[in-house]
Design an enzyme around this catalytic site. Structure first.
Site, mmCIF file in Angstrom:
data_model
loop_
_atom_site.group_PDB
_atom_site.id
_atom_site.type_symbol
_atom_site.label_atom_id
_atom_site.label_comp_id
_atom_site.label_asym_id
_atom_site.label_seq_id
_atom_site.Cartn_x
_atom_site.Cartn_y
_atom_site.Cartn_z
ATOM 1 N N GLU A 1 0.815 -1.213 0.000
ATOM 2 C CA GLU A 1 0.000 0.000 0.000
ATOM 3 C C GLU A 1 0.853 1.270 0.000
ATOM 4 O O GLU A 1 2.010 1.257 0.424
ATOM 5 C CB GLU A 1 -0.918 0.013 1.236
ATOM 6 C CG GLU A 1 -1.893 -1.151 1.267
ATOM 7 C CD GLU A 1 -2.727 -1.216 2.537
ATOM 8 O OE1 GLU A 1 -3.827 -1.774 2.469
ATOM 9 O OE2 GLU A 1 -2.276 -0.717 3.588
ATOM 10 N N CYS B 1 -1.061 6.292 10.133
ATOM 11 C CA CYS B 1 0.171 5.684 10.622
ATOM 12 C C CYS B 1 -0.141 4.446 11.461
ATOM 13 O O CYS B 1 -0.930 4.499 12.403
ATOM 14 C CB CYS B 1 0.923 6.715 11.458
ATOM 15 S SG CYS B 1 2.486 6.126 12.121
#
Length: 343
Positions: free
Chosen positions: A83, A328
């Site tokens: 990704e 994150c």
């Protein structure tokens, strides 16, 4: 057949003016087929198509966040998946790229770490994320001016491929990024930090995912030993700074009841003494099965205040893309509301 994007721009086929045309098609126009390079002679296009390919992706899916961030889920030609995240701001466009399929560091609070390690990405597979995201967003590749090696993987454990990718990103005839706008994040590979300091032609920025100032806590949340000890990491950071003169960013994910005690803030300030640095406090982003919670807002503020009182340059980073699983620590090939398209 060779993947063209794996090559350094100076090693591209064709010569002189024709090579510059080829580079412009790939990195400025973002063209994905040789047939579309209409100002190249037909014979040259045919030879390129016989020897090289331009696309490492079998399929591309997107998940769009309410805040404008977009998670790109790439299926590589070998079926592996990874990704990248696109983050548009008013004054810049930023991309977070992966350097591996999965990650061997296995940070306990990170969804990517829970996947385990698949394989290293090639330089071209890293660079291709930028080109694919630009194409998906309908912008030119060079409009993406900020890049962070903070996606899937530990960049320092795929060192040579990551450095080659960085050189392609910075090359004036490729993407022409500024070294001041490219950041490499590491969980703390001392050897790699010292190697990066010696890369005189790069000058990209360094971020260290520290997450704890004491060994007991750090070994609990980064259990594999992929990183060095805190003392070894900080020694390498000081060596890096002595050579480069650059400020270092320390990333610190705030985990409730784990690393958010005020004595740990005091210890962190001690650890950072003498280092020109900036600390990013990152509220932990949730994912299914993590077993961790983010620190409360009050505790994050108290931790922040303690560091600031000790003279530490500190900020709280508000992650983007949470609702898309793009923040994150959330990258794990999840597909809430994914849109699929041919690569």
């Amino acid at each position: 057949m060779e993947f063209l994007l794996d090559l350094h721009p100076d090693a591209y086929p064709l010569e002189g003016f024709r090579r510059r045309q080829l580079l412009e098609w790939v990195f400025v126009q973002g063209v994905g087929t040789f047939d579309a390079m209409t100002n190249l002679p037909a014979e040259a296009r045919a030879e390129l198509a016989r020897s090289y390919h331009l696309n490492p992706f079998r399929e591309i899916e997107t998940v769009r966040s309410a805040d404008g961030s977009v998670k790109y889920l790439f299926t590589l030609t070998d079926g592996r998946q990874m990704e990248a995240v696109y983050m548009p701001y008013l004054d810049r466009k930023t991309i977070c790229v992966s350097t591996m399929v999965g990650c061997p560091a296995r940070c306990a609070f990170c969804a990517t770490g829970a996947m385990g390690f698949g394989r290293n990405l090639t330089p071209g597979e890293i660079v291709a994320q930028v080109l694919a995201v630009a194409g998906g967003e309908g912008i030119g590749p060079r409009e993406i001016r900020n890049l962070v090696f903070m996606g899937m993987g530990e960049a320092m454990l795929n060192y040579e491929n990551t450095m080659q990718a960085a050189r392609i990103l910075l090359h004036p005839q490729a993407l022409g990024m500024s070294k001041r706008r490219v950041t490499l994040s590491t969980v703390g590979i001392a050897k790699g930090i010292r190697q990066l300091a010696a890369e005189d032609d790069l000058g990209i920025k360094l971020a260290i995912s520290l997450h704890a100032p004491d060994e007991d806590t750090r070994q609990r949340i980064i259990p594999t030993g992929a990183a060095n000890s805190i003392a070894e990491i900080m020694a390498a950071a000081r060596d890096y700074q002595a050579v480069t003169g650059r400020r270092i960013t320390l990333e610190y994910t705030m985990l409730r009841g784990i690393n958010d005690h005020l004595w740990q803030a005091e210890l962190l300030a001690d650890v950072l003494q003498g280092l020109v640095s900036h600390v990013n406090l990152i509220p932990m982003n949730p994912w299914d099965g993590s077993g961790f919670e983010s620190s409360t807002e009050d505790q994050i503020q108290a931790f922040y205040d303690t560091l600031e009182a000790r003279g530490v340059d500190v900020s709280v980073r508000r992650s983007r893309g949470k609702d898309a699983g793009a923040a994150c620590g959330q990258l794990a090939l999840k597909r809430p509301g994914a849109v699929t398209g041919a690569a």
